[in-house]
Design an enzyme around this catalytic site. Structure first.
Site, mmCIF file in Angstrom:
data_model
loop_
_atom_site.group_PDB
_atom_site.id
_atom_site.type_symbol
_atom_site.label_atom_id
_atom_site.label_comp_id
_atom_site.label_asym_id
_atom_site.label_seq_id
_atom_site.Cartn_x
_atom_site.Cartn_y
_atom_site.Cartn_z
ATOM 1 N N GLY A 24 -12.346 -23.076 20.403
ATOM 2 C CA GLY A 24 -12.178 -22.084 21.469
ATOM 3 C C GLY A 24 -11.140 -21.022 21.160
ATOM 4 C CG LEU A 27 -7.176 -20.096 11.664
ATOM 5 C CD1 LEU A 27 -6.478 -20.966 10.612
ATOM 6 C CD2 LEU A 27 -7.542 -18.738 11.066
ATOM 7 C CB SER A 113 10.611 -38.510 22.225
ATOM 8 O OG SER A 113 9.356 -37.854 22.348
ATOM 9 C CE1 TYR A 155 2.256 -29.616 7.436
ATOM 10 C CE2 TYR A 155 2.981 -27.330 7.368
ATOM 11 C CZ TYR A 155 2.462 -28.409 8.069
ATOM 12 O OH TYR A 155 2.169 -28.288 9.398
#
Ligand code: HXC
Ligand code: NAP
Length: 296
Positions: A24, A27, A113, A155
């Site tokens: 949506g 890319l 967290s 990465y």
């Protein structure tokens, strides 16, 4: 600029139905648009149905293609199975899957967290293997030679600080790509990946390159080809990888990043040396080679 034009011939994806997760926005939307222009039926899915509906209406109007929006959180297997069932109901079958959905944001890892890490890893890794497994079972049961394209990152191979949950998850996706490509080759199922460098999208820029950082670390300086990517460049490669033109390619990751990942090259700091300095350096090296004193 020829690289912002479509590359494959008209009808290259005719008679194919391709699911694009996260189709949506960003890319995913650009790939969906190009697949439609090449004649594919496209299914886009993600959490925000209103966004999907708006994109589907826009792309159907621009391309004249057939596009189906279906709400789906890729962390939920029932919702994934529903996307596949709806796609088969509307288009008769599914031929391709682009695992493009992602969650990501920059943060020092010690500030995260447990839930923050889980959130990113679950969308990227769990979401990708759930969807791939569900479609793989469907393809094997129905004797369909399906194709998977995983959108990873550079990465995934090099690793990167400040996006550690994303890096761990994308590395898992890359390993899944290679592992399953071998195992499912006997069923004619292919899996490949694209590792994009920076391609401007609202989703990525809001979370990874907030204005202050973007100003300070300009892409023009960091990327050897001195620019960010054009969406059509990525859509061209994606269309090739989901098409039958790439029928002999499987288990591969293609980097599309203007050379950004090459920055680690040991002597690349020499980029800063001027022509005058090179004249002096050349003289020094030549005289040392002719008998000057070398360091021990
Ligand atoms: C620290 C954060 C945080 C931040 C969220 N959290 N943002 N912690 N810094 N900036 C924590 C929250 O406090 C919470 O933990 C947990 O993460 C889940 O957050 P929610 O907001 O409840 O999650 P949710 O609504 O599911 O949203 C998921 C999301 C969000 C990933 C956090 O950003 C999202 O919807 N992203 C989707 C699109 C996206 O990320 N696009 C970029 C892809 S670009 P606690 O413990 O407090 O409850 C990309 C490109 C890479 O991958 C390469 C670029 C070159
Ligand atoms: P984006 O527009 O934010 O796309 C991410 C998409 O993932 C959104 O459409 C989002 O839709 C969907 N999504 C998030 N959580 C989901 C969930 N739980 N279930 C289903 N869908 C979910 O960002 P983008 O830049 O286009 O990124 C697309 C892909 O390219 C990602 O895989 C990203 O890692 C990769 N990538 C991008 C860049 C870049 O520079 N842009 C570079 C390298 C790699 P909803 O919010 O509606 O769910």
């Amino acid at each position: 600029m020829i690289f912002s034009e479509g590359m494959l011939r008209d009808g290259a994806l005719e008679n194919k139905t391709i699911i694009v997760t996260g189709g949506g926005t960003g890319l995913g939307k650009s790939m969906a648009a190009y697949f439609l222009r090449l004649g594919a039926n496209v299914v886009i899915c993600s959490r925000k149905f209103a966004v999907l509906e708006e994109t589907a209406a826009e792309l159907a109007q621009i391309t004249g293609g057939k596009i189906l929006p279906v709400a789906c959180d890729v962390r939920n297997t029932e919702q994934i199975e529903n996307v596949i069932a709806k796609s088969v109901e509307v288009f008769g079958r599914v031929d391709g899957l682009v695992n493009n959905s992602a969650g990501n944001f920059i943060s020092p890892t010690e500030r995260l967290s447990y839930k923050a890490v889980d959130t990113v890893v679950d969308i990227v890794l769990r979401g990708t293997y759930y969807f791939t497994l569900a479609l793989g079972k469907y393809w094997i049961d129905n004797n369909i030679k399906g194709t998977v394209l995983n959108i990873v990152t550079t990465y995934a191979t090099t690793g990167s600080g400040w996006v550690v949950p994303s890096a761990m998850a994308k590395a898992g996706v890359l390993t899944m790509t290679k592992s399953l490509a071998f195992e499912w080759a006997r069923h004619g199922i292919r899996l490949n990946a694209i590792a994009p460098g920076p391609f401007p999208t609202k989703g990525a820029w809001d979370r990874l390159f907030p204005e202050e950082l973007a100003k300070k670390f300009s892409f023009e300086n960091r990327i050897p080809l001195a620019r960010t990517g054009e969406h059509q460049e990525l859509a061209n490669l994606a269309a090739y990888l989901v098409s039958d033109f790439s029928a002999y390619m499987t288990g591969q990751v293609v980097t599309l990043d203007g050379g950004e990942v090459l920055a680690a090259g040991q002597f690349n700091f020499l980029k800063e040396v001027t022509d005058d300095q090179w004249d002096a350096i050349e003289d020094q090296i030549k005289s040392a080679t002719r008998g000057g004193k070398s360091p021990e």
